[in-house]
Design a protein around this motif. Structure first.
Motif, short mmCIF file in Angstrom:
data_model
loop_
_atom_site.label_atom_id
_atom_site.label_comp_id
_atom_site.label_asym_id
_atom_site.label_seq_id
_atom_site.Cartn_x
_atom_site.Cartn_y
_atom_site.Cartn_z
N LEU A 24 0.79 -1.32 -0.06
CA LEU A 24 0.18 -0.02 0.03
C LEU A 24 0.89 1.26 -0.17
CD1 LEU A 24 -2.79 -1.06 2.60
CD2 LEU A 24 -3.24 -0.31 0.04
N ALA A 299 -2.95 2.32 5.12
CA ALA A 299 -4.21 2.40 4.53
C ALA A 299 -4.70 3.79 4.39
CB ALA A 299 -5.19 1.48 5.07
N ILE A 352 -8.58 -1.69 2.78
CA ILE A 352 -8.54 -1.18 1.28
C ILE A 352 -10.15 -0.89 0.76
CG2 ILE A 352 -7.73 -1.70 -0.65
CD1 ILE A 352 -5.63 -3.46 0.81
#
Lengths: 441, 191
Positions: A24, A299, A352
């Motif tokens: 990420l 995130a 996510i």
């Protein structure tokens, strides 16, 4: 276009097997560096502010509480309680296993640990009274599925955290407030009880039809004793729910209280824990919490990129323009989440997917609390469905069965879970009735 | 020797932080309710615990940064390994190494960004709202934690290169349950 690049890069990095948090973060950094003129320093601040919210701190506290109670002794007490209540019914031991798993996974917060704790005790027990191995193993795999619906639920905290903060508008352009942890906890109760009844019903029907052996009824004395032994552990649910509902503490404070409560009962009432075990439990919990908080940080970075590229807005405009209604949308969401459940662990999926799907759901008029419950149910089914559900792997180790055979064994309960998912998805009142009746919505 | 001390320090720090944070919040909540009792009021009222929440957040942020580094060592940071495990051994080794080095790269970049940020803060007199601690000390966990994490990634990568061994976290461990001895307690359940 940029959405395609971002997701393509993310999926590519993920497939190399590197930690999800790293993929990420790396996606964000490389996109900003190569594709935009946004200075990378602008995200630096996000790295610090990502987890500086008191609500997020409920996660480490609940993990700590769960780890104190993830002990064979607690599992044994809950099994004993469930057995003395319903053991004498058709398939009674199986139903008792489901009930014990529901209670144990609710307080321990871990679905795979529930499969181990309940499975390693109940599986041999069920085999020894003459249940077929497939029947017994199928029950064990799905038992842990109830834990995330019955509070305290870490996934619900993560959902609440990942969807709060931004302002979204409903179908009529009105502002929609995000779901709070307390609302979600309360909303999970009715679906949790219904799922427990449905799973037990499947067990009962199969045992009754095939006439599997029964065990003698427990005496009232035994039942009372088992109840008194297990009530301390079960009370954790009451402490958390009651404390939040009555306004005694905030969800995070409730989590801290439940951690202290779990420590006290394990140490002084159950006496399963010795002083020298305490640092180990603390270290394991800190390790697990840090892992989840690290994904949260990254995130947050990722959804910052999404927002600055206007991707959720573009997607929700596209969905509403194409005339997709909420029924089709939720069907797609379910398929997407079940698919993701195969390859990723639940907290990453929620972190996510939720920020992307949530604005669309709100735009289509789906209640944030209802949507949260749908997400949670999907996460649980993802743990137990073939080909790569984690619970299946854990159970196959305990039952000494291959994944293929176990996948067949688990089918009746898996179908029950999918029917339940359908009910929860398309009957919002299942989730919304209790919190609304209590005046929490 | 130095590495062993570093390992212990890391473990000690995060164990202490999670325990202390839990205690602080517990005490703060208990204090809020005990103050309501008339007998204890004069005793407890002068104690001000409004900083508890802020301290708890700071402790958890520190725990998160250093715990993440510890997590690399214990292999708790999981990824999607379905594809990697299907590759043939040389390719698998290369891909896993690539993943680990990406981890090292990312944490090094974050650490450097954090260090710059902290350096910038040192020249201001910014303090936290309740505790009034200098902000740069609070944010020091970002460069320190990230560089430590980078070091752990390199350590794991080196180990993997030499021995082919990756740390693996077992999330199914339950105290007081022996899987190797199934049937313990069966008699009690089926009688």
């Amino acid at each position: 276009m940029s959405a395609a690049i971002i997701f393509g890069l993310l999926i590519l990095l993920m497939l190399t097997g590197m930690p999800i948090s790293i993929s990420l973060g790396l996606t964000v950094l490389s996109f900003l560096f190569f594709m935009t003129t946004v200075p990378i320093e602008s995200v630096a601040l996000k790295l610090f502010t990502g987890i500086e919210k008191f609500e997020i701190m409920a996660i480490p506290f609940f993990i700590l509480a769960g780890n104190f109670l993830t002990h064979g002794g607690v599992a044994r007490r809950m099994i004993e309680f469930a057995r003395t209540m319903i053991g004498h019914w058709a398939g009674g031991l199986g139903i008792a296993a489901t009930m014990a798993a529901a209670l144990f996974s609710a307080v321990s917060g871990s679905s795979p640990a529930t499969v181990v704790a309940i499975g390693s005790i109940m599986l041999p027990a069920m085999l020894s009274v003459g249940y077929p191995k497939r029947f017994a193993a199928g029950i064990i795999v799905t038992g842990g599925a109830l834990g995330n619906l019955i509070p305290p639920s870490i996934i619900m905290v993560i959902y609440a955290v990942s969807t709060s903060g931004a302002v979204y508008f409903g179908p009529a352009g009105e502002r929609v407030g995000s779901a709070s942890v307390g609302q979600l906890f309360m909303a999970g109760m009715v679906p949790g009880v219904i799922l427990a009844i449905m799973l037990s019903g499947t067990t009962w029907y199969r045992a009754w039809k095939n006439d599997y052996p029964k065990i003698p009824r427990a005496t009232w004395g035994e039942a009372w004793h088992a109840f008194r032994e297990s009530i301390w552990g079960i009370s954790l649910i009451v402490v958390v729910l009651g404390g939040i509902y009555l306004g005694w503490f905030t969800p995070t404070e409730a989590a801290a209280m439940s951690a202290v409560y779990a420590f006290l009962i394990e140490m002084f009432i159950y006496k399963d824990l010795r002083w020298k075990d305490v640092p180990k439990v603390l270290l394991t919990s800190a390790n697990m919490s840090a892992m989840i908080l690290y994904i949260v940080t990254n995130a947050v970075l990722f959804s910052f990129l999404m927002t600055s590229e206007q991707i959720p807005q573009a997607m929700s405009n596209w969905i509403t323009d194409s005339g997709i209604n909420w029924i089709t949308f939720l069907l797609v969401v379910n398929l997407l989440l079940l698919l993701a459940g195969n390859v990723m662990e639940p907290s990453s999926i929620v972190l996510i997917m939720a920020p992307i799907l949530y604005p669309i759901a709100v735009k289509l008029g789906i209640h944030p609390v209802h949507f949260g419950i749908i997400v949670v149910v999907n996460m649980e089914i993802g743990m137990c469905h073939p080909p790569v559900g984690l619970n299946l792997y854990v159970a196959s180790g305990i039952a000494k069965m291959g994944i293929t055979e176990l996948s067949i064994a688990v089918l009746p309960w898996l179908i029950t879970l999918l029917v339940f998912l359908g009910l929860v998805t398309y009957i919002p009142e299942l989730s919304l009735w209790l919190p609304r009746t209590l005046g929490m919505l | 020797m130095f590495l062993r001390i570093l390992d212990r320090l890391e473990e000690l720090l995060i164990t202490f932080l999670i325990a202390a944070a839990t205690l602080i919040i517990f005490v703060a909540v208990a204090h809020r309710y005990l103050v309501g009792i008339p007998l204890l009021y004069p005793l407890l009222f002068p104690i001000n615990l409004s900083w508890a929440q802020e301290l708890c957040i700071i402790m958890f942020v520190w725990m998160a940064k250093f715990g993440a580094a510890y997590g690399v060592r214990t292999g708790i940071h999981v990824g999607v390994d379905v594809v990697v495990n299907k590759l043939n051994p040389p390719w698998r080794k290369a891909t896993v190494l690539f993943g680990l080095l990406c981890g090292a790269l990312f944490t090094a970049v974050v650490g450097t960004m954090g260090a710059k940020f902290v350096y910038g803060l040192m020249h201001t007199d910014q303090v936290t709202p309740d505790l009034e601690l200098p902000s740069w000390i609070i944010y020091l966990c970002v460069p320190l934690g990230s560089y430590l994490m980078c070091f752990r990634f390199l350590q794991v990568a080196r180990n993997f290169w030499l021995t082919g061994h990756l740390p693996h976290h077992d999330e199914t461990q339950v105290e007081g349950v022996e899987i190797d001895a199934p049937g313990a307690g069966v008699g009690g359940i089926t009688r």
